[in-house]
Scaffold this motif. Structure first.
Motif, PDB file in Angstrom:
ATOM      1  N   CYS A 103       0.844  -1.196   0.000  1.00 27.17           N
ATOM      2  CA  CYS A 103       0.000   0.000   0.000  1.00 27.17           C
ATOM      3  C   CYS A 103       0.876   1.242   0.000  1.00 27.17           C
ATOM      4  CB  CYS A 103      -0.938   0.010   1.210  1.00 27.17           C
ATOM      5  SG  CYS A 103      -1.897   1.556   1.353  1.00 27.17           S
TER       6      CYS A 103
ATOM      7  N   ILE B 243       0.407   4.071   1.030  1.00 27.34           N
ATOM      8  CA  ILE B 243       0.304   4.928   2.216  1.00 27.34           C
ATOM      9  C   ILE B 243       0.584   4.148   3.494  1.00 27.34           C
ATOM     10  CG2 ILE B 243      -1.227   6.420   3.567  1.00 27.34           C
ATOM     11  CD1 ILE B 243      -2.761   6.952   0.967  1.00 27.34           C
ATOM     12  N   THR B 244      -0.166   3.061   3.703  1.00 20.25           N
ATOM     13  CA  THR B 244      -0.077   2.350   4.985  1.00 20.25           C
ATOM     14  C   THR B 244       1.086   1.376   5.042  1.00 20.25           C
ATOM     15  OG1 THR B 244      -1.482   0.498   4.280  1.00 20.25           O
ATOM     16  CG2 THR B 244      -2.592   2.463   5.165  1.00 20.25           C
ATOM     17  N   LYS B 245       1.663   1.043   3.878  1.00 17.89           N
ATOM     18  CA  LYS B 245       2.734   0.046   3.759  1.00 17.89           C
ATOM     19  C   LYS B 245       2.232  -1.378   4.021  1.00 17.89           C
ATOM     20  CE  LYS B 245       5.762   3.396   3.189  1.00 17.89           C
ATOM     21  NZ  LYS B 245       4.919   4.557   3.493  1.00 17.89           N
ATOM     22  N   CYS B 246       0.896  -1.571   4.030  1.00 19.34           N
ATOM     23  CA  CYS B 246       0.343  -2.925   4.164  1.00 19.34           C
ATOM     24  C   CYS B 246       0.888  -3.799   3.046  1.00 19.34           C
ATOM     25  CB  CYS B 246      -1.179  -2.871   4.103  1.00 19.34           C
ATOM     26  SG  CYS B 246      -1.978  -4.493   4.019  1.00 19.34           S
TER      27      CYS B 246
ATOM     28  N   SER C 130      -4.889   0.461   0.123  1.00 24.05           N
ATOM     29  CA  SER C 130      -5.765  -0.364   0.950  1.00 24.05           C
ATOM     30  C   SER C 130      -7.201   0.093   0.718  1.00 24.05           C
ATOM     31  CB  SER C 130      -5.377  -0.255   2.430  1.00 24.05           C
ATOM     32  OG  SER C 130      -5.379   1.090   2.839  1.00 24.05           O
TER      33      SER C 130
ATOM     34  N   TYR D  67      -8.565   3.757   1.746  1.00 22.55           N
ATOM     35  CA  TYR D  67      -7.965   4.844   0.971  1.00 22.55           C
ATOM     36  C   TYR D  67      -8.419   4.787  -0.492  1.00 22.55           C
ATOM     37  CZ  TYR D  67      -4.949   6.189   4.829  1.00 22.55           C
ATOM     38  OH  TYR D  67      -4.479   6.643   6.046  1.00 22.55           O
TER      39      TYR D  67
ATOM     40  N   ASN E 259      -9.034   6.084  10.583  1.00 24.52           N
ATOM     41  CA  ASN E 259      -7.582   6.046  10.811  1.00 24.52           C
ATOM     42  C   ASN E 259      -6.819   6.714   9.663  1.00 24.52           C
ATOM     43  OD1 ASN E 259      -5.341   5.465  12.411  1.00 24.52           O
ATOM     44  ND2 ASN E 259      -4.955   3.533  11.356  1.00 24.52           N
ATOM     45  N   VAL E 260      -7.394   7.802   9.150  1.00 24.17           N
ATOM     46  CA  VAL E 260      -6.746   8.608   8.117  1.00 24.17           C
ATOM     47  C   VAL E 260      -6.120   9.820   8.793  1.00 24.17           C
ATOM     48  CG1 VAL E 260      -7.127  10.043   6.067  1.00 24.17           C
ATOM     49  CG2 VAL E 260      -8.317   7.857   6.304  1.00 24.17           C
ATOM     50  N   LYS E 261      -4.854  10.074   8.488  1.00 25.02           N
ATOM     51  CA  LYS E 261      -4.129  11.156   9.157  1.00 25.02           C
ATOM     52  C   LYS E 261      -3.805  12.278   8.161  1.00 25.02           C
ATOM     53  CE  LYS E 261      -1.915   7.684  12.092  1.00 25.02           C
ATOM     54  NZ  LYS E 261      -2.509   6.543  11.342  1.00 25.02           N
TER      55      LYS E 261
ATOM     56  N   ASP F 224      -0.574  11.842   6.299  1.00 25.13           N
ATOM     57  CA  ASP F 224      -0.392  10.724   5.371  1.00 25.13           C
ATOM     58  C   ASP F 224       0.215  11.210   4.058  1.00 25.13           C
ATOM     59  OD1 ASP F 224      -1.360   8.667   6.959  1.00 25.13           O
ATOM     60  OD2 ASP F 224      -3.433   8.958   6.320  1.00 25.13           O
TER      61      ASP F 224
ATOM     62  N   ASN G 212       4.238   6.857  -0.752  1.00 26.01           N
ATOM     63  CA  ASN G 212       5.633   6.433  -0.658  1.00 26.01           C
ATOM     64  C   ASN G 212       6.453   7.212  -1.689  1.00 26.01           C
ATOM     65  OD1 ASN G 212       8.108   5.155  -0.720  1.00 26.01           O
ATOM     66  ND2 ASN G 212       7.276   3.094  -0.673  1.00 26.01           N
TER      67      ASN G 212
END
Length: 246
Positions: A141, A143-146, A178, A181, A213-215, A218, A221
């Motif tokens: 992901c 953003i989240t790096k999932c 994810s 997003y 849980n959106v900041k 954010d 990458n």
């Protein structure tokens, strides 16, 4: 397997990616001929200034890629290692790869299958190819790096319906996101600036952001964000701004 990979690499190197794409149809049409004279004639007609040994190498090597059935793998490698290649060459390789896969699938279908089903199959092939290229670029992901790719979505930056045939398959028209997003991006509730920093619609309250849980810090990458993404991001931002009157 390593021997096959090495053989493909040797063939790509000997023929050259640009030459392979330029004469793709010639190689394909003459793969079953014992003689390479027709391929050499095509080289001459296009004014190629190669030595006799180079001409023979490129003629036999290009044809051999088809004889060995390596063409799809070679096209994949050309597309995914495109930094030094002309954009037109990459786009042509994508077109040839789609045709390759479509032909393979359609040949396996019942003869009486309806035209609409064939169209939908082609559509799924294109979407699958796009996803594979986007996943290969971002890996996780953005953003989240999932890292669980099975739940990640290859989002078009410029929507599929608004894109031309090349834009639909351009991996730089994609971000791996994810699900949360992806949905926010698709609804133009978020977008990104040229540095990858998130832009958030006023429609999302602070409570929404906490719940999702959106900041506000954010960002995409940065190591994976390239110049070729930026025109698509501008397109997305323009719609984001118009919808949010920013």
């Amino acid at each position: 397997m390593q021997r096959v990979d090495q053989e493909m690499e040797d063939l790509i190197t000997s023929v050259g990616a640009e030459t392979f794409i330029k004469y793709y149809k010639i190689y394909q049409a003459h793969k079953d001929l014992k003689d390479n004279s027709s391929i050499r004639i095509a080289f001459k007609e296009n004014g190629e200034k190669w030595s006799p040994s180079t001409i023979n190498t490129k003629a036999s090597g290009g044809k051999r890629i088809f004889v060995k059935g390596y063409e799809q793998d070679v096209l994949h490698r050309i597309i995914n290692n495109s930094i030094k290649l002309n954009e037109d060459i990459i786009n042509q390789a994508k077109d040839y790869l789609i045709l390759c896969i479509e032909d393979e699938v359609i040949k396996s279908l019942p003869i009486d299958i309806e035209t609409e089903k064939i169209r939908l199959i082609k559509l799924r092939i294109q979407q699958s190819l796009f996803r594979k290229m986007v996943v290969k670029h971002w890996e996780k992901c953005a953003i989240t790096k999932c890292e669980n790719q099975s739940i990640l979505i290859a989002s078009h930056i410029k929507p599929w319906k608004d894109s031309d045939n090349l834009e639909k398959l351009d991996p730089f028209n994609g971000i791996l996101l994810s699900p949360i997003y992806d949905k926010l991006f698709d609804k133009y509730l978020i977008s990104f600036d040229d540095n990858g920093n998130i832009l958030i619609s006023d429609e999302l309250t602070n409570n929404d952001l906490v719940a999702l849980n959106v900041k506000k810090t954010d960002k995409l990458n940065f190591h994976k964000l390239e110049k070729r993404h930026l025109d698509y991001l501008i397109h997305h931002r323009n719609i984001f701004f118009s919808k949010n009157e920013i």
